[in-house]
Design a protein around this motif. Structure first.
Motif, PDB file in Angstrom:
ATOM      1  N   UNK A 173       0.742  -0.955   0.084  1.00  0.00           N
ATOM      2  CA  UNK A 173       0.003   0.184   0.320  1.00  0.00           C
ATOM      3  C   UNK A 173       0.733   1.247   0.255  1.00  0.00           C
ATOM      4  N   UNK A 174       1.952   0.876   0.695  1.00  0.00           N
ATOM      5  CA  UNK A 174       3.125   2.528   0.733  1.00  0.00           C
ATOM      6  C   UNK A 174       3.561   2.754  -0.528  1.00  0.00           C
ATOM      7  N   UNK A 175       3.606   1.968  -0.936  1.00  0.00           N
ATOM      8  CA  UNK A 175       4.453   2.009  -2.439  1.00  0.00           C
ATOM      9  C   UNK A 175       2.894   2.247  -3.639  1.00  0.00           C
ATOM     10  N   UNK A 176       2.158   2.150  -3.274  1.00  0.00           N
ATOM     11  CA  UNK A 176       0.983   2.835  -4.373  1.00  0.00           C
ATOM     12  C   UNK A 176       0.313   3.774  -4.447  1.00  0.00           C
ATOM     13  N   UNK A 177       0.030   4.247  -2.712  1.00  0.00           N
ATOM     14  CA  UNK A 177       0.178   6.032  -2.455  1.00  0.00           C
ATOM     15  C   UNK A 177       0.043   6.521  -1.360  1.00  0.00           C
ATOM     16  N   UNK A 178       0.559   7.560  -1.661  1.00  0.00           N
ATOM     17  CA  UNK A 178       1.373   8.551  -0.170  1.00  0.00           C
ATOM     18  C   UNK A 178       0.280   8.348   0.845  1.00  0.00           C
ATOM     19  N   UNK A 179       0.475   8.354   2.439  1.00  0.00           N
ATOM     20  CA  UNK A 179      -0.219   8.019   3.336  1.00  0.00           C
ATOM     21  C   UNK A 179      -1.039   9.430   3.621  1.00  0.00           C
ATOM     22  N   UNK A 180      -2.527   9.460   3.536  1.00  0.00           N
ATOM     23  CA  UNK A 180      -2.572  10.446   4.487  1.00  0.00           C
ATOM     24  C   UNK A 180      -2.918  10.443   6.037  1.00  0.00           C
ATOM     25  N   UNK A 181      -2.490  11.829   6.025  1.00  0.00           N
ATOM     26  CA  UNK A 181      -2.310  12.328   7.694  1.00  0.00           C
ATOM     27  C   UNK A 181      -3.814  12.560   8.199  1.00  0.00           C
ATOM     28  N   UNK A 182      -3.423  11.866  10.012  1.00  0.00           N
ATOM     29  CA  UNK A 182      -4.827  12.180  10.280  1.00  0.00           C
ATOM     30  C   UNK A 182      -4.342  12.391  11.859  1.00  0.00           C
ATOM     31  N   UNK A 183      -4.838  14.079  12.367  1.00  0.00           N
ATOM     32  CA  UNK A 183      -3.859  13.706  14.154  1.00  0.00           C
ATOM     33  C   UNK A 183      -5.542  13.460  14.790  1.00  0.00           C
ATOM     34  N   UNK A 184      -5.101  12.601  15.501  1.00  0.00           N
ATOM     35  CA  UNK A 184      -5.685  11.893  16.656  1.00  0.00           C
ATOM     36  C   UNK A 184      -5.791  12.711  17.994  1.00  0.00           C
ATOM     37  N   UNK A 185      -6.539  13.501  18.501  1.00  0.00           N
ATOM     38  CA  UNK A 185      -5.872  14.053  19.845  1.00  0.00           C
ATOM     39  C   UNK A 185      -4.396  14.340  19.705  1.00  0.00           C
ATOM     40  N   UNK A 186      -3.849  14.552  20.643  1.00  0.00           N
ATOM     41  CA  UNK A 186      -2.115  14.331  20.463  1.00  0.00           C
ATOM     42  C   UNK A 186      -1.436  13.618  19.244  1.00  0.00           C
ATOM     43  N   UNK A 187      -2.214  12.681  18.968  1.00  0.00           N
ATOM     44  CA  UNK A 187      -0.607  11.766  18.250  1.00  0.00           C
ATOM     45  C   UNK A 187      -1.403  12.054  17.052  1.00  0.00           C
ATOM     46  N   UNK A 188      -0.429  11.653  16.305  1.00  0.00           N
ATOM     47  CA  UNK A 188      -0.355  11.750  14.582  1.00  0.00           C
ATOM     48  C   UNK A 188      -0.362  10.088  13.979  1.00  0.00           C
ATOM     49  N   UNK A 189      -1.693   9.439  13.165  1.00  0.00           N
ATOM     50  CA  UNK A 189      -1.703   8.932  12.439  1.00  0.00           C
ATOM     51  C   UNK A 189      -2.125   8.865  11.218  1.00  0.00           C
ATOM     52  N   UNK A 190      -1.575   7.172  10.492  1.00  0.00           N
ATOM     53  CA  UNK A 190      -1.042   7.279   9.019  1.00  0.00           C
ATOM     54  C   UNK A 190      -2.898   6.487   8.568  1.00  0.00           C
ATOM     55  N   UNK A 191      -3.204   6.939   7.034  1.00  0.00           N
ATOM     56  CA  UNK A 191      -4.798   6.215   6.657  1.00  0.00           C
ATOM     57  C   UNK A 191      -3.457   5.685   5.548  1.00  0.00           C
ATOM     58  N   UNK A 192      -2.796   4.702   5.170  1.00  0.00           N
ATOM     59  CA  UNK A 192      -2.521   4.054   3.850  1.00  0.00           C
ATOM     60  C   UNK A 192      -3.900   3.461   2.824  1.00  0.00           C
ATOM     61  N   UNK A 193      -3.996   3.352   1.991  1.00  0.00           N
ATOM     62  CA  UNK A 193      -4.622   2.833   0.921  1.00  0.00           C
ATOM     63  C   UNK A 193      -4.745   2.592  -0.130  1.00  0.00           C
ATOM     64  N   UNK A 194      -4.948   2.043  -1.045  1.00  0.00           N
ATOM     65  CA  UNK A 194      -4.796   0.616  -2.259  1.00  0.00           C
ATOM     66  C   UNK A 194      -5.144   1.463  -3.441  1.00  0.00           C
ATOM     67  N   UNK A 195      -5.155   0.553  -4.030  1.00  0.00           N
ATOM     68  CA  UNK A 195      -5.523   1.131  -5.352  1.00  0.00           C
ATOM     69  C   UNK A 195      -7.309   0.187  -5.436  1.00  0.00           C
ATOM     70  N   UNK A 196      -7.970   0.867  -5.879  1.00  0.00           N
ATOM     71  CA  UNK A 196      -9.400  -0.021  -5.947  1.00  0.00           C
ATOM     72  C   UNK A 196      -9.374  -1.330  -6.855  1.00  0.00           C
ATOM     73  N   UNK A 197     -10.742  -2.310  -7.145  1.00  0.00           N
ATOM     74  CA  UNK A 197     -10.031  -3.773  -8.359  1.00  0.00           C
ATOM     75  C   UNK A 197     -10.373  -2.890  -9.538  1.00  0.00           C
ATOM     76  N   UNK A 198     -10.769  -1.810  -9.509  1.00  0.00           N
ATOM     77  CA  UNK A 198     -11.255  -0.921 -10.852  1.00  0.00           C
ATOM     78  C   UNK A 198      -9.928  -0.037 -11.665  1.00  0.00           C
ATOM     79  N   UNK A 199      -9.486   0.764 -10.619  1.00  0.00           N
ATOM     80  CA  UNK A 199      -8.023   1.328 -11.044  1.00  0.00           C
ATOM     81  C   UNK A 199      -7.420   0.032 -11.275  1.00  0.00           C
ATOM     82  N   UNK A 200      -7.424  -0.777 -10.486  1.00  0.00           N
ATOM     83  CA  UNK A 200      -6.143  -1.921 -10.862  1.00  0.00           C
ATOM     84  C   UNK A 200      -6.278  -2.623 -11.994  1.00  0.00           C
TER      85      UNK A 200
END
Length: 379
Positions: free
Chosen positions: A110-137
């Motif tokens: 997933x990291x190789x497919x798309x850049x992550x989306x940064x999430x600010x959850x309280x004082x913590x930073x989290x990352x959302x990694x996602x891949x290509x959908x079946x249609x995009x593939x």
């Protein structure tokens, strides 16, 4: 003129097809990029909805947020901490989501497919990694499949065109050959009768003998042409003796200003050949050499005996052939002479390659110094 128009139309059609393919590929790429951006936007909305759900108060209307979160059924998602510790997953196959090792590998994908989306959850930073959908593939591999289909049909058209052209040439060759054999037959019968009369009249035996050889040669030529179009029989023959006989026959009927150098092994070499077709091959190559030296010069005939094949070389001291014409000289109709059909080398190639399972090519040629043709047969 008609041939040139057909050739132009054929290349124009290929060019138009190629331009159409490029246009489709460009459109597909543009659509792919647009859809990829749209998926990025969806993931940003999904991340925002997820973040809102985590901070939602009890009186918040959650219907819209839940609708956004549950709407995604095709895009694989992994949510992690800054240290890549996995918090949650979505749309990941069970066999992967339940296996930590497989899940780590999938995260790298997933990291190789798309850049992550940064999430600010309280004082913590989290990352959302996602891949290509079946249609995009599928869209990703669509151009490749399109190119393969294009290549397949191009090869199919080329093969069809060549086989069709070859069939037409075969028909023309067969018709011309059989008509030639028919035309030679009538005067040949008369000549045979005259030879017999000359024998009875006690004319010089040496003269009658040479005429008799020429008449028999005409019989062989007529027989060759009459058999074109049918599969020849190959039998074990001594290529050394067969080559020597034909070379000496041509040598005895040409100018003494031609220096024939016959360098053949002093032992027999047996390979599958057809007597008449091999003789025809030697004759055509020797006549081509005689034309190249314009009746004055040297011609060398030699046989190289290797472990796996026999190489028959015929070298002349003529003007030579430009390298760009090495293949062209074997095409029907190609000739540098003012007279002639340009069929000799083309016919020779057909005899060697199609009927006797050999190969023929220009071994070497130097402008102003001469040319060497080589015929190769496997043992």
């Amino acid at each position: 003129m008609i041939h040139n128009k057909k050739e132009t139309l054929r290349w124009l059609s290929i060019a138009l097809a190629f331009i159409a393919l490029l246009f489709i590929l460009w459109n597909t790429f543009s659509f792919f990029q647009m859809y990829k951006e749209e998926e990025r936007l969806k993931m940003n909305i999904w991340a925002e909805a997820s973040n809102t759900l985590d901070h939602a108060k009890l009186d918040t209307n959650l219907d819209l947020i839940l609708l956004i979160l549950t709407e995604n059924r095709t895009i694989p998602i992994i949510q992690t901490t800054q240290l890549d510790s996995i918090i949650s997953t979505s749309n990941i196959p069970n066999n992967i989501s339940t296996n930590p090792k497989e899940l780590d590998t999938f995260l790298k994908k997933l990291k190789s497919q798309n850049a992550p989306i940064e999430l600010n959850v309280g004082q913590e930073t989290q990352y959302l990694y996602y891949g290509d959908s079946s249609l995009l593939t599928k869209l990703k591999y669509y151009p490749l499949s399109l190119v393969l289909i294009f290549l397949f049909f191009t090869i199919l058209i080329v093969v069809f065109y060549k086989s069709n052209k070859s069939a037409s040439q075969n028909k023309l060759w067969t018709g011309m050959a059989k008509e030639t054999a028919h035309q030679i037959g009538t005067p040949l019968t008369s000549l045979l009768g005259w030879v017999e009369i000359m024998k009875l009249e006690n004319i010089d035996n040496s003269i009658v003998s040479e005429i008799d050889k020429d008449v028999k040669k005409l019989q062989i030529i007529a027989d060759r042409f009459s058999k074109i179009g049918s599969k020849p029989t190959l039998v074990p023959l001594d290529i050394v003796m067969e080559t020597r006989k034909t070379t000496e026959y041509i040598q005895n009927r040409n100018s003494k200003q031609i220096d024939f150098q016959i360098n053949l092994p002093d032992y027999p070499i047996w390979i599958p050949l057809n007597h008449e077709l091999h003789s025809w091959t030697i004759e055509n190559l020797l006549k081509n050499a005689i034309d190249a030296i314009k009746g004055k010069g040297s011609i060398s005939v030699s046989i190289l005996d290797n472990e796996h094949y026999i190489s028959l070389n015929i070298k002349d001291s003529g003007n030579g052939i430009p390298k760009k014409h090495y293949k062209k000289i074997f095409e029907p109709g190609y000739t540098t002479k003012k007279r002639g059909w340009g069929l000799g080398l083309s016919l020779t190639k057909r005899i060697v390659k199609d009927f006797q399972n050999g190969t023929i090519k220009v071994l070497q040629s130097e402008i102003g110094k001469g040319t060497t043709f080589t015929v190769i047969y496997k043992k």
